[in-house]
Write an enzyme that holds these catalytic residues in place. Structure first.
Site, PDB file in Angstrom:
ATOM      1  N   HIS A 157      -7.282   4.220   9.856  1.00 56.32           N
ATOM      2  CA  HIS A 157      -7.510   4.974   8.620  1.00 56.32           C
ATOM      3  C   HIS A 157      -8.651   5.948   8.924  1.00 56.32           C
ATOM      4  CE1 HIS A 157      -4.761   2.731   6.176  1.00 56.32           C
ATOM      5  NE2 HIS A 157      -5.286   1.596   6.589  1.00 56.32           N
ATOM      6  N   ASN A 192      -5.284  -7.606  13.283  1.00 61.46           N
ATOM      7  CA  ASN A 192      -5.269  -6.214  12.799  1.00 61.46           C
ATOM      8  C   ASN A 192      -6.604  -5.881  12.120  1.00 61.46           C
ATOM      9  OD1 ASN A 192      -3.500  -3.852  12.183  1.00 61.46           O
ATOM     10  ND2 ASN A 192      -3.807  -4.438  10.047  1.00 61.46           N
ATOM     11  N   GLU A 202      -8.601  -8.003   9.234  1.00 60.04           N
ATOM     12  CA  GLU A 202      -9.966  -7.618   8.832  1.00 60.04           C
ATOM     13  C   GLU A 202     -10.941  -8.787   8.718  1.00 60.04           C
ATOM     14  OE1 GLU A 202      -9.424  -5.366   5.221  1.00 60.04           O
ATOM     15  OE2 GLU A 202      -8.260  -3.810   6.231  1.00 60.04           O
ATOM     16  N   ASP A 245      -3.563   7.122   8.876  1.00 61.13           N
ATOM     17  CA  ASP A 245      -3.627   8.251   7.948  1.00 61.13           C
ATOM     18  C   ASP A 245      -4.942   8.985   8.203  1.00 61.13           C
ATOM     19  OD1 ASP A 245      -5.419   6.553   6.505  1.00 61.13           O
ATOM     20  OD2 ASP A 245      -3.976   6.167   4.900  1.00 61.13           O
ATOM     21  N   GLU A 287      -1.661   1.655  10.856  1.00 60.34           N
ATOM     22  CA  GLU A 287      -1.811   2.167   9.487  1.00 60.34           C
ATOM     23  C   GLU A 287      -2.364   3.596   9.474  1.00 60.34           C
ATOM     24  OE1 GLU A 287      -3.905  -0.640   6.967  1.00 60.34           O
ATOM     25  OE2 GLU A 287      -2.946  -2.355   7.925  1.00 60.34           O
TER      26      GLU A 287
HETATM   27  C1  XIL Z   1      -3.656  -1.248   0.780  1.00 61.43           C
HETATM   28  C2  XIL Z   1      -2.479  -0.671   0.012  1.00 61.43           C
HETATM   29  O1  XIL Z   1      -2.070   0.526   0.591  1.00 61.43           O
HETATM   30  C3  XIL Z   1      -2.884  -0.457  -1.414  1.00 61.43           C
HETATM   31  O2  XIL Z   1      -1.783  -0.015  -2.170  1.00 61.43           O
HETATM   32  C4  XIL Z   1      -3.451  -1.744  -1.994  1.00 61.43           C
HETATM   33  O3  XIL Z   1      -3.935  -1.491  -3.265  1.00 61.43           O
HETATM   34  C5  XIL Z   1      -4.574  -2.271  -1.134  1.00 61.43           C
HETATM   35  O4  XIL Z   1      -4.116  -2.426   0.181  1.00 61.43           O
HETATM   36  N1  XIL Z   1      -5.856  -2.146   5.249  1.00 61.43           N
HETATM   37  C6  XIL Z   1      -4.712  -2.903   5.185  1.00 61.43           C
HETATM   38  C7  XIL Z   1      -3.710  -2.619   4.149  1.00 61.43           C
HETATM   39  O5  XIL Z   1      -4.494  -3.754   6.062  1.00 61.43           O
HETATM   40  O6  XIL Z   1      -3.012  -3.762   3.737  1.00 61.43           O
HETATM   41  C8  XIL Z   1      -4.312  -1.916   2.965  1.00 61.43           C
HETATM   42  O7  XIL Z   1      -3.265  -1.550   2.077  1.00 61.43           O
HETATM   43  C9  XIL Z   1      -5.106  -0.719   3.410  1.00 61.43           C
HETATM   44  C10 XIL Z   1      -6.231  -1.143   4.309  1.00 61.43           C
END
Ligand code: XIL
Length: 345
Positions: free
Chosen positions: A230, A194, A147, A261, A259
């Site tokens: 996400h 990422n 990020e 969802d 990731e």
């Molecule tokens: C998130 C976790 O799921 C949470 O439990 C934590 O509080 C914050 O981080 N992008 C990412 C992940 O790369 O590492 C993040 O994970 C979600 C967004």
């Protein structure tokens, strides 16, 4: 009167059951289906049984971030990450490492430490070197930087970016240095950049693509791009995802969905509507379909697997129900959709 079920039907049902895990369907096509896990849950039998049955790749949700790995400046805490590696090994799974350089999950001693550029530079080197060597041979791929870009394509101001002295010269200073350090520490690990919210295209996508081109041209060791995904309903189509993935694979890079969802609006009991669950299933199917269509899309991971432990309700108020299994580990329509695309798509 007793109803007799013909043996042929019983055999067919047994076959269907045998092929009804994501893992079996993925393995039949030599694909990696993964999920983020929490070390503290691995001893919960319901959690670990579903995990081992459905996935052949795992990634720590937080255990390999600085906050957990570096409780103090002079100590490393590898125990939670090691527990995940151990679980993976005993269940024949691959491990993805996450993440070496990020602006979140930073321990207070680092965030508030008022370190000079020179000190930050030394810390970055020590961290990447120690962590990659510890996990060499156990972690096959790393999110080296997470990020780093803003929505408008500019570089995000972070504790790393704001110390220009720590990086290589040029616009991608600290990123370039992190990738070079990672390659030197573990030459066998695949190195990923990422990010989120670029999967459908736009300024952030263009900026990441420009960096990837520059890195490939100058030989900066970058092997792949992680598409976090996400999502919420309507935020992405399979066609858009395929298009942005192919822009990177055309450069010779791998891509992975890291990731996934799909958050839905939920009521006070945490429940989504049947219509939304059906739309969610469709989107899950489109994402896995896009990945299977792109030959260099080498894995797909969801961000957790049961709604019981998803990060969504804590992060996005009024949303939840984002994962393929419900709070009782029962498969949702999203699961059926992932499975059916993996089986035939
Ligand atoms: C998130 C976790 O799921 C949470 O439990 C934590 O509080 C914050 O981080 N992008 C990412 C992940 O790369 O590492 C993040 O994970 C979600 C967004």
């Amino acid at each position: 009167m007793k109803t007799l079920i013909p043996p042929v039907l019983i055999a067919a049902a047994a076959l269907a059951v045998a092929a009804q895990t994501l893992r079996q369907a993925a393995e039949a096509r030599h694909f990696h289906i993964g999920t983020a896990v929490q070390a503290r849950l691995l001893t919960d039998p319901a959690y670990s049984a579903t995990l081992a049955r459905e996935f052949n790749q795992i990634q720590p949700e937080g255990e390999m971030k600085w906050r957990v790995l570096r409780p103090s400046q002079h100590a490393f805490n590898f125990a939670p990450g090691d527990a995940i590696v151990k679980f993976a090994r005993s269940h024949g799974m691959r491990v993805r490492g996450h993440t070496l350089v990020w602006h979140e999950a930073v321990p207070a001693w680092l965030e508030d430490g008022h370190f000079t550029s020179r000190e930050m530079s030394a810390l970055l080197r020590e961290h990447i070197d120690t962590v990659l060597k510890h996990y060499a041979g156990s972690v096959y791929a790393w999110d080296v930087v997470n990020e780093a870009f803003n929505e408008d394509g500019t570089m995000r101001s972070t504790l790393w970016y704001d110390k220009p002295g720590i990086g290589a010269p040029g616009p991608y200073g600290y990123l370039e240095r992190a990738f070079r350090l990672a390659r030197a520490a573990d030459p066998h690990a695949l190195l990923f950049y990422n990010d989120y919210n670029f999967e459908a295209g736009g300024k952030k996508f263009e900026a990441i693509l420009a960096m990837a081109r520059d890195f490939k041209k100058r030989g900066v060791p970058l092997d792949g791009i992680g598409f976090q995904c996400h999502l919420k309903l309507g935020s992405l189509t399979g066609a858009q995802l395929e298009h942005t993935m192919r822009a990177f694979t055309a450069l010779g890079l791998q891509v992975q969905v890291t990731e996934l969802d799909v958050r839905l609006p939920v009521n006070a009991a945490g429940q989504a509507s049947p219509e939304d669950l059906a739309q969610q299933a469709k989107l899950y199917g489109e994402v896995v379909h896009a990945c299977l269509d792109v030959p260099a899309c080498t894995a797909l991971q969801t961000w957790g697997f049961s709604d019981r432990y998803s990060w969504i309700p804590g992060k996005f108020h009024g949303f939840g129900a984002a994962l393929p299994f419900d709070v009782n580990y029962q498969p949702k329509p999203a699961f059926e959709s992932l499975l059916s695309v993996l089986l035939k798509g």
